[in-house]
Design a protein around this motif. Structure first.
Motif, short mmCIF file in Angstrom:
data_model
loop_
_atom_site.label_atom_id
_atom_site.label_comp_id
_atom_site.label_asym_id
_atom_site.label_seq_id
_atom_site.Cartn_x
_atom_site.Cartn_y
_atom_site.Cartn_z
N ALA A 90 0.81 -1.22 0.00
CA ALA A 90 0.00 0.00 0.00
C ALA A 90 0.84 1.27 0.00
O ALA A 90 0.43 2.31 -0.54
CB ALA A 90 -0.94 0.00 1.21
N HIS A 91 2.05 1.21 0.62
CA HIS A 91 2.87 2.43 0.75
C HIS A 91 3.75 2.68 -0.46
O HIS A 91 4.44 3.70 -0.54
CB HIS A 91 3.75 2.32 2.00
N MET A 92 3.74 1.77 -1.44
CA MET A 92 4.59 1.91 -2.62
C MET A 92 3.77 2.35 -3.83
O MET A 92 2.60 2.02 -3.96
CB MET A 92 5.27 0.58 -2.96
N THR A 93 4.43 3.06 -4.75
CA THR A 93 3.79 3.42 -6.01
C THR A 93 3.67 2.17 -6.89
O THR A 93 4.26 1.13 -6.60
CB THR A 93 4.61 4.46 -6.77
N ASN A 130 3.05 6.46 -10.94
CA ASN A 130 3.36 7.22 -9.71
C ASN A 130 2.21 7.19 -8.70
O ASN A 130 2.30 7.81 -7.64
CB ASN A 130 3.71 8.67 -10.06
N ARG A 131 1.16 6.44 -9.01
CA ARG A 131 0.04 6.35 -8.07
C ARG A 131 0.27 5.20 -7.09
O ARG A 131 1.02 4.27 -7.36
CB ARG A 131 -1.27 6.11 -8.82
N LYS A 132 -0.43 5.29 -5.95
CA LYS A 132 -0.41 4.20 -4.98
C LYS A 132 -1.68 3.35 -5.14
O LYS A 132 -2.67 3.83 -5.71
CB LYS A 132 -0.29 4.75 -3.56
N PRO A 133 -1.66 2.11 -4.65
CA PRO A 133 -2.80 1.20 -4.88
C PRO A 133 -4.16 1.77 -4.52
O PRO A 133 -5.15 1.49 -5.21
CB PRO A 133 -2.44 -0.01 -4.02
N LYS A 134 -4.24 2.56 -3.44
CA LYS A 134 -5.55 3.07 -3.02
C LYS A 134 -6.15 4.04 -4.04
O LYS A 134 -7.35 4.33 -4.00
CB LYS A 134 -5.44 3.75 -1.65
N GLN A 135 -5.31 4.55 -4.96
CA GLN A 135 -5.77 5.48 -5.99
C GLN A 135 -6.20 4.76 -7.28
O GLN A 135 -6.53 5.40 -8.26
CB GLN A 135 -4.67 6.49 -6.33
N LEU A 136 -6.19 3.43 -7.25
CA LEU A 136 -6.48 2.63 -8.44
C LEU A 136 -7.82 1.89 -8.31
O LEU A 136 -8.26 1.61 -7.19
CB LEU A 136 -5.38 1.60 -8.68
N SER A 137 -8.42 1.58 -9.44
CA SER A 137 -9.62 0.75 -9.44
C SER A 137 -9.21 -0.71 -9.25
O SER A 137 -8.02 -1.06 -9.33
CB SER A 137 -10.35 0.89 -10.78
N ARG A 141 -5.59 -2.44 -10.15
CA ARG A 141 -4.77 -3.15 -9.14
C ARG A 141 -4.41 -4.55 -9.62
O ARG A 141 -3.30 -5.02 -9.42
CB ARG A 141 -5.53 -3.24 -7.82
N GLN A 142 -5.40 -5.21 -10.27
CA GLN A 142 -5.13 -6.56 -10.77
C GLN A 142 -4.08 -6.52 -11.88
O GLN A 142 -3.23 -7.41 -11.97
CB GLN A 142 -6.41 -7.20 -11.28
N ARG A 143 -4.10 -5.47 -12.69
CA ARG A 143 -3.07 -5.33 -13.73
C ARG A 143 -1.70 -5.10 -13.12
O ARG A 143 -0.69 -5.60 -13.64
CB ARG A 143 -3.44 -4.19 -14.69
N VAL A 144 -1.66 -4.35 -12.02
CA VAL A 144 -0.36 -4.15 -11.34
C VAL A 144 0.16 -5.48 -10.81
O VAL A 144 1.35 -5.79 -10.93
CB VAL A 144 -0.50 -3.13 -10.18
N ALA A 145 -0.74 -6.29 -10.24
CA ALA A 145 -0.33 -7.60 -9.75
C ALA A 145 0.22 -8.46 -10.89
O ALA A 145 1.22 -9.17 -10.73
CB ALA A 145 -1.51 -8.29 -9.06
N CYS A 146 -0.43 -8.38 -12.06
CA CYS A 146 0.08 -9.10 -13.23
C CYS A 146 1.42 -8.53 -13.67
O CYS A 146 2.34 -9.28 -14.05
CB CYS A 146 -0.92 -9.01 -14.38
#
Length: 366
Positions: A90-93, A130-137, A141-146
């Protein structure tokens, strides 16, 4: 092609004696999209976790890229895993979430940047780095995990119900994105889901499991058209197959339903059912192969019957008719240009598409 992953006689038995997976065997070729499907508790996630190294293999062999990996640490198995709950920091971009696994491996920063940017480009994440997870849909977020998995450049991607937390519309979008991602990477995917629609749309081969046992391994088309047993027939397909109890007459000419209706067998069915003359069997039909139009009724007089209609669901291009033949429930899927406004309607089966199952073994009769 050489197999990327081989599971040979793999079993999982917990210390309390619970046998979660029995004699699992498969050879997964490079570039395949394998989907492990089945109801909750069937052993599919346990199997995935054994491949990942998060669960110990009780017996059998796991071979990844030609190397036996039973006792190899998860980090050294050349796999990457995408979880159901995203598991983002959560604390990382977004950038640092994707780079983290490479950073702790002390990969050269220039290489890290190149891999992150390539993955971000593939997944459409460059505007969000440059966004953090809480700023994503949820989908982002699932795309970031991929993306975090892609930068690892693994031999095998393991995905554990990655879309189950998304709403229905977004799941459909992400399914398409996963298919495109698989094609672009040409990598081996092993994917766990309880959603048989995901299994049919994503897989090059599906592994259906029940109570720790593999029920069938086949392409989506083969599994839909030729289910191995009653469980697979009832699990794969929406709506599930219709089942009817009855028996084959002594001359092997008809299937006689328990309500007394007789359905004329095809020549092929007469051949395969020779040993079942005078015996009880289960007849099964897809909802798509029940027809109510005049042309079909005229063509298939030997398989005509009446449906006592309970209710109808309008679903745009087609209607689902819920009703019964005698005391047994039946669902028919018909084009919506056909108006249904009666308590009883005439229908017929396409007997060429009918399957018969052995009552004792539950296996399809071939």
């Amino acid at each position: 092609m050489s197999a990327d992953v081989i599971l040979k006689d793999v079993n999982k038995v917990y210390p309390n004696g619970f046998h979660a997976v029995y004699d699992f065997n498969i050879e997964i070729e490079k570039g395949e999209f394998i989907v492990l499907a089945g109801p909750s508790g069937c052993g599919k996630s346990t199997t995935l976790r054994m491949i990942a190294g998060l669960e110990e293999i009780s017996s059998g062999d796991l071979i990844i890229n030609g190397k036996r990996c039973n006792d190899v640490a998860p980090k050294d198995r050349d796999i990457a895993m995408v979880f159901q709950n995203y598991a983002l920091y959560a604390h990382m971009t977004v950038y640092h979430n994707m780079a983290f696994s490479l950073t702790i491996r002390k990969v050269d920063p220039v290489e890290i940047h190149a891999r992150v940017m390539k993955a971000a480009d593939i997944l459409g994440l460059i505007p969000y780095l440059n966004r953090k997870p809480k700023q994503l849909s949820g989908g982002q977020r699932q795309r970031v995990a991929c993306g975090r998995a892609i930068v690892r450049d693994p031999v095998v991607f393991l995905l554990d119900e990655p879309l189950s937390n998304l709403d229905a519309k977004l799941r459909g979008t992400m399914r398409k994105e996963l298919m495109q991602l698989h094609e672009r990477l040409n990598a081996t995917f092993v994917y766990v889901t309880h959603d048989q629609i995901e299994a049919l749309t994503l897989a090059s081969r599906i592994v259906v499991m029940k109570d720790g046992y593999v029920q069938q391994i086949a392409t989506p088309k083969e599994m839909f058209d030729k289910p191995e047993n009653l469980f697979v027939a009832g699990f794969i397909g929406t709506p599930p197959m219709n089942f009817a109890n009855g028996s084959i007459d002594l001359n092997c000419e008809y299937f006689e339903h328990i309500s007394g209706i007789k359905f004329k067998l095809t020549n092929h069915q007469k051949e395969i059912l020779q040993n079942y003359a005078g015996k009880s069997v289960i007849m099964a039909s897809r909802a798509e192969y029940i027809f109510i139009d005049d042309a079909s009724l005229s063509k298939n007089k030997g398989s005509a019957f009446e449906i006592d209609v309970d209710y109808t669901e309008y679903l745009g291009a087609y209607n689902l008719i819920y009703g019964s033949i005698g005391d047994e429930k039946v669902i028919a899927k018909v084009y919506s240009r056909q108006t249904i406004n009666a308590d009883k309607i005439k229908a017929c089966f396409d007997m060429e598409k009918i399957h018969f199952f052995d009552i004792e073994t539950t296996k399809r009769i071939r």
